[in-house]
Design a protein around this motif. Structure first.
Motif, PDB file in Angstrom:
ATOM      1  N   ILE A  14       0.863  -1.178   0.000  1.00 45.17           N
ATOM      2  CA  ILE A  14       0.000   0.000   0.000  1.00 45.17           C
ATOM      3  C   ILE A  14       0.897   1.224   0.000  1.00 45.17           C
ATOM      4  O   ILE A  14       2.106   1.132   0.171  1.00 45.17           O
ATOM      5  N   ARG A  15       0.275   2.380  -0.218  1.00 44.89           N
ATOM      6  CA  ARG A  15       0.935   3.660   0.015  1.00 44.89           C
ATOM      7  C   ARG A  15       0.446   4.244   1.323  1.00 44.89           C
ATOM      8  O   ARG A  15      -0.602   3.841   1.836  1.00 44.89           O
ATOM      9  N   PRO A  69     -14.296   4.675   5.541  1.00 48.01           N
ATOM     10  CA  PRO A  69     -14.644   3.477   6.305  1.00 48.01           C
ATOM     11  C   PRO A  69     -13.549   2.425   6.308  1.00 48.01           C
ATOM     12  O   PRO A  69     -13.556   1.523   7.140  1.00 48.01           O
ATOM     13  N   SER A  70     -12.602   2.525   5.386  1.00 45.87           N
ATOM     14  CA  SER A  70     -11.463   1.606   5.373  1.00 45.87           C
ATOM     15  C   SER A  70     -10.427   1.960   6.440  1.00 45.87           C
ATOM     16  O   SER A  70      -9.559   1.131   6.756  1.00 45.87           O
ATOM     17  N   TYR A  71     -10.508   3.167   6.998  1.00 40.17           N
ATOM     18  CA  TYR A  71      -9.447   3.632   7.893  1.00 40.17           C
ATOM     19  C   TYR A  71      -9.334   2.811   9.183  1.00 40.17           C
ATOM     20  O   TYR A  71      -8.203   2.512   9.605  1.00 40.17           O
ATOM     21  N   PRO A  72     -10.441   2.448   9.858  1.00 31.78           N
ATOM     22  CA  PRO A  72     -10.273   1.676  11.098  1.00 31.78           C
ATOM     23  C   PRO A  72      -9.480   0.396  10.908  1.00 31.78           C
ATOM     24  O   PRO A  72      -8.644   0.045  11.740  1.00 31.78           O
ATOM     25  N   LEU A 130      -5.755  -0.336  12.569  1.00 36.92           N
ATOM     26  CA  LEU A 130      -5.502  -1.495  13.418  1.00 36.92           C
ATOM     27  C   LEU A 130      -4.343  -2.337  12.892  1.00 36.92           C
ATOM     28  O   LEU A 130      -3.459  -2.744  13.659  1.00 36.92           O
ATOM     29  N   LEU A 131      -4.325  -2.584  11.585  1.00 37.50           N
ATOM     30  CA  LEU A 131      -3.271  -3.419  11.016  1.00 37.50           C
ATOM     31  C   LEU A 131      -1.943  -2.672  10.927  1.00 37.50           C
ATOM     32  O   LEU A 131      -0.876  -3.267  11.112  1.00 37.50           O
ATOM     33  N   ARG A 132      -1.995  -1.367  10.675  1.00 32.71           N
ATOM     34  CA  ARG A 132      -0.766  -0.568  10.683  1.00 32.71           C
ATOM     35  C   ARG A 132      -0.129  -0.588  12.070  1.00 32.71           C
ATOM     36  O   ARG A 132       1.087  -0.764  12.211  1.00 32.71           O
ATOM     37  N   THR A 134       0.579 -11.512   9.637  1.00 33.80           N
ATOM     38  CA  THR A 134      -0.689 -10.896   9.236  1.00 33.80           C
ATOM     39  C   THR A 134      -1.869 -11.775   9.631  1.00 33.80           C
ATOM     40  O   THR A 134      -2.858 -11.292  10.190  1.00 33.80           O
ATOM     41  N   GLU A 135      -1.777 -13.075   9.364  1.00 34.41           N
ATOM     42  CA  GLU A 135      -2.875 -13.983   9.726  1.00 34.41           C
ATOM     43  C   GLU A 135      -3.064 -14.027  11.239  1.00 34.41           C
ATOM     44  O   GLU A 135      -4.196 -14.092  11.729  1.00 34.41           O
ATOM     45  N   GLU A 136      -2.001 -13.959  11.971  1.00 34.83           N
ATOM     46  CA  GLU A 136      -2.091 -13.930  13.441  1.00 34.83           C
ATOM     47  C   GLU A 136      -2.850 -12.688  13.902  1.00 34.83           C
ATOM     48  O   GLU A 136      -3.712 -12.757  14.787  1.00 34.83           O
ATOM     49  N   ALA A 137      -2.542 -11.540  13.296  1.00 35.73           N
ATOM     50  CA  ALA A 137      -3.240 -10.303  13.645  1.00 35.73           C
ATOM     51  C   ALA A 137      -4.712 -10.361  13.256  1.00 35.73           C
ATOM     52  O   ALA A 137      -5.593  -9.965  14.030  1.00 35.73           O
ATOM     53  N   LEU A 138      -5.000 -10.871  12.050  1.00 36.94           N
ATOM     54  CA  LEU A 138      -6.387 -10.960  11.590  1.00 36.94           C
ATOM     55  C   LEU A 138      -7.198 -11.892  12.477  1.00 36.94           C
ATOM     56  O   LEU A 138      -8.356 -11.605  12.817  1.00 36.94           O
ATOM     57  N   ALA A 139      -6.624 -13.024  12.861  1.00 39.57           N
ATOM     58  CA  ALA A 139      -7.346 -13.994  13.686  1.00 39.57           C
ATOM     59  C   ALA A 139      -7.744 -13.397  15.024  1.00 39.57           C
ATOM     60  O   ALA A 139      -8.832 -13.692  15.547  1.00 39.57           O
TER      61      ALA A 139
END
Length: 447
Positions: free
Chosen positions: A370-371, A379-382, A386-388, A423-428
């Motif tokens: 991403i940039r 609405p994509s910001y939350p 969180l992931l950033r 990433t998967e750990e964070a998403l889970a």
């Protein structure tokens, strides 16, 4: 994620209207009629597909395909709970009709810009037993879309249960004078008309309570997108419109870069520059570029001119049959609506444009660039924030670093596997919102 308040009991009954609501509504209707005389652009947009649909209904307000995808698990669950009700998808964007019906073939698509006459007409034809507002707007005219109080009021008049799903605040000011008056007069009535308000975080719950939402109806349920975008079991047969084309791409050994919602010219230029660098090492690489709002002719013309200047052999998805892509094509422009989430499955690596949905490729376990510079009101910001903050988004603000990451992904470098694991750990850790939504709404399914 804890709830703000306990779930509503199954015996719950709808709360009465706030004192003076009828008078405020009569005043607003008089103002709306005056606006009609002056050329109100919300009037005259009503349509149904199919036009002859009738019978008891389950209304969903889903302004874009993004909202439909974001709350799809709840739409599927609610329609399964009430198979006696015809799902009705309400939007102001006619160009989403085909994509909506591809996702939910049994649905009726209602086009409306929010005029109160549209709400009355829809209630006569398809009276709601339930209404669900999908994510936005939490307040009248609080987002770049218009869900008017009239639809909520008609739903309550029909005795419908009213649910807010995945609520979040844009913090936009109403764009027009009539919208400003609607918020000033009817904001508290709007919030009070929901039986349950499921919101993404405690901050949103506090803000809505301060503006008049009943505390005992607010539920902090998290962000449903973390559940909705998980697609580890995706199969090519699930693609609604391009299974042969996608199957061919998945079977080939061509490196495929999918750029989703890359709309701004500066970002398009960076992506094309990174792709030019990549082709020095991988000359057979394919770029699939999905601009935001392909119906915008001015933007499409500018993009095609940019691709022409880059000297790429270009094909447009809208002009192709569903079949194998010609090997000489270097860039496929995905100028259709509703297909991007499936095309991410063919990606060796993905790039998502600023302010758009990173969860679609991440839900397919795809490496992602991403940039920076995201807008806090989108609405994509939350999800981005969180992931950033978890350190799992790879920001590339120049062509060289973007190309380097793409090369690492194509070559299956060990650091890419580690990125995907983290990433998967964070998403889970962020999933579970759908179950919390279901618990919060269960009391209202068969009121």
């Amino acid at each position: 994620m804890p709830e703000l308040t306990p779930s509503l009991p199954a015996s719950a009954v709808p709360a009465p209207s706030r004192p003076g609501e009828a008078l405020r509504w009569a005043l607003f209707r008089a103002l709306e009629r005056l606006s009609d005389l002056r050329g109100n652009n919300t009037l005259g947009a009503f349509s149904l597909a199919p036009a002859d649909a009738r019978g008891p209904a389950l209304w969903f307000y889903v302004t874009t395909i993004g909202e439909l995808n974001a709350v799809a698990p709840m739409i599927e669950w609610l329609t399964a709970q009430r198979p006696d009700l015809r799902p009705v998808l309400i939007t102001e964007h006619a160009h989403y009709r085909e994509a909506y019906l591809a996702r939910l073939p049994q649905a009726v698509v209602c086009i409306s810009r929010g005029h109160s006459s549209d709400a009355r007409r829809l209630a006569r034809m398809l009276p709601p037993a339930m209404l669900a507002l999908a994510e936005i707007p939490c307040l009248p005219s609080e987002a770049p879309c218009r869900f008017s109080y009239a639809f909520l009021r008609e739903a309550r008049r029909c005795g419908a249960a009213t649910l807010m799903l995945n609520g979040w605040l844009y913090h936009y000011d109403p764009p027009a004078r009539l919208d400003q008056l609607e918020r000033r007069l009817l904001e508290r009535d709007f919030l009070g008309a929901f039986d349950v308000l499921c919101v993404q975080d405690a901050e949103t719950a506090r803000a809505l309570e301060a503006r008049g939402a009943p505390r005992d109806r607010l539920q902090v349920t998290g962000n449903m997108k973390f559940d909705a975008m998980r697609r580890a079991d995706w199969r090519v047969e699930q693609a609604t419109r391009s299974p042969r084309l996608l199957g061919d791409l998945l079977a080939t050994d061509r490196p495929v870069i999918v750029g989703g919602c890359v709309t701004e010219l500066a970002e398009q230029h960076q992506v094309l520059g990174a792709f030019e660098r990549l082709r020095r090492t991988h000359p057979r690489a394919l770029l699939i570029l999905a601009p935001r709002h392909p119906e915008n002719l001015e933007r499409m013309t500018a993009l095609l001119a940019q691709l022409g200047e880059a000297g790429l052999v270009v094909a447009r998805r809208s002009q192709l049959a569903d079949g194998a892509l010609a090997p000489q094509v270097q860039c496929l422009v995905l100028d259709t609506v509703g297909e991007l989430r499936d095309f991410y499955a063919a990606a060796s690596v993905a790039h998502v444009g600023v302010d758009h949905n990173v969860l679609e490729p991440l839900g397919l376990n795809k490496p992602l660039t991403i940039r920076g510079g995201w807008d806090t009101t989108y609405p994509s910001y939350p999800v981005y924030r969180l992931l950033r903050d978890r350190g799992v988004l790879h920001e590339c603000d120049d062509e060289a670093t973007m190309c380097d990451y793409w090369l690492a992904a194509i070559d299956h470098a060990p650091r890419i596997a580690e990125d995907l694991r983290r990433t998967e750990e964070a998403l889970a850790s962020m999933r579970g919102s759908v179950a919390r939504h279901q618990a919060a709404c269960a009391a209202w399914i068969r009121r």
